[in-house]
Design a protein around this motif. Sequence first.
Motif: not given
Length: 345
Positions: A340, A293, A337, A289, A285-286
Amino acid sequence: MTAAGLRGALTVSDKAVRKIAERAATEATAGPGTGATKGSADVSGRRADVSVDVTLPYPTPLPEAVRSLQQHVTARTHQLTGLDIGTARVGVTALVPAPATAGTVSLDKMSEGEVSLDDSSGAGITQLPHTGRTARRWWSQRRLPTLLLTLAATVVCGALALDLILVHAAHRPAAAWRTAALDWLSQHGPGDPTVTACAVAVAVLGLLLIVLALAPGHRGLLTVTAPDPRLRAAVDRAAVASLIRDAVGATQGIGPVKVRVRRRCVTVRAGLAFGDRALAHHEVRHAAHRALEGCELRRVPRLRVKVRPEATWDPGTTTEDSGGREPIPTGGDTTTVPGFEGANH
């Protein structure tokens, strides 16, 4: 001595301006596999509008790189042709990964604000403030529908005009197709099924043309936040999916990765080969993300992450909090997230 008005004039063709703009874009993106892929130019008097599609090295800060490229193409084309060049339109069609040995890729000899692109740390990149408003959608020029409609209208109107000229100028009888069409129309009224079907078809065609004129089109492109209101930039969905796939694939313990990018949602499905499931879910997920981004999209889509163990999954050792009995629960496979939820960047 010959007067200035009788010495002739220099005319630069659209093709020449297009090639000069493509060459200028290639000069500014010197690198393996990068450069201009396609361009177009429209010369009207002393003014010309140019557009180029380019491939850039990856990783690249798109807003800053496209702005510098736009300035270089405009200035270089004006210098070589002497024409007044409007704001050049630059489209990024692909991102080419830089070689492992290459540390820094630079856009050389920019007229203003030279930008250096570092492979990972971002050193030397000048961050410009975000000003103005970026369009949410990339509008299509609808070249194919316009071409088909223009060809159809040209053929019909040209045939009718030619027949009228032959009738009135050469005193020839009317063409058989025109008289047959008039006879058929005189024998069929508005209530005839054939006439009704033709009217419905024309109405549907007209409605389709209205939709094409009002809808933005280019659903495969996502607009990028631009530092300058005069700059328009967009990135293809496939490029965004590739960036996220590479970022997630580099996570330890992750096997095959599938990414689906839509306008409002990005779904990441990753297979877990080994390791703790909760920790892998958090890292995936990180990574996704961070990659999303980094694209700096004007309208950031929601991010959904799913991590599922493969058939050969090796969970490894259990944690102390679980007492050696069972792994930490993941709380579900799907995660949205925070931040988002369709918020604007």
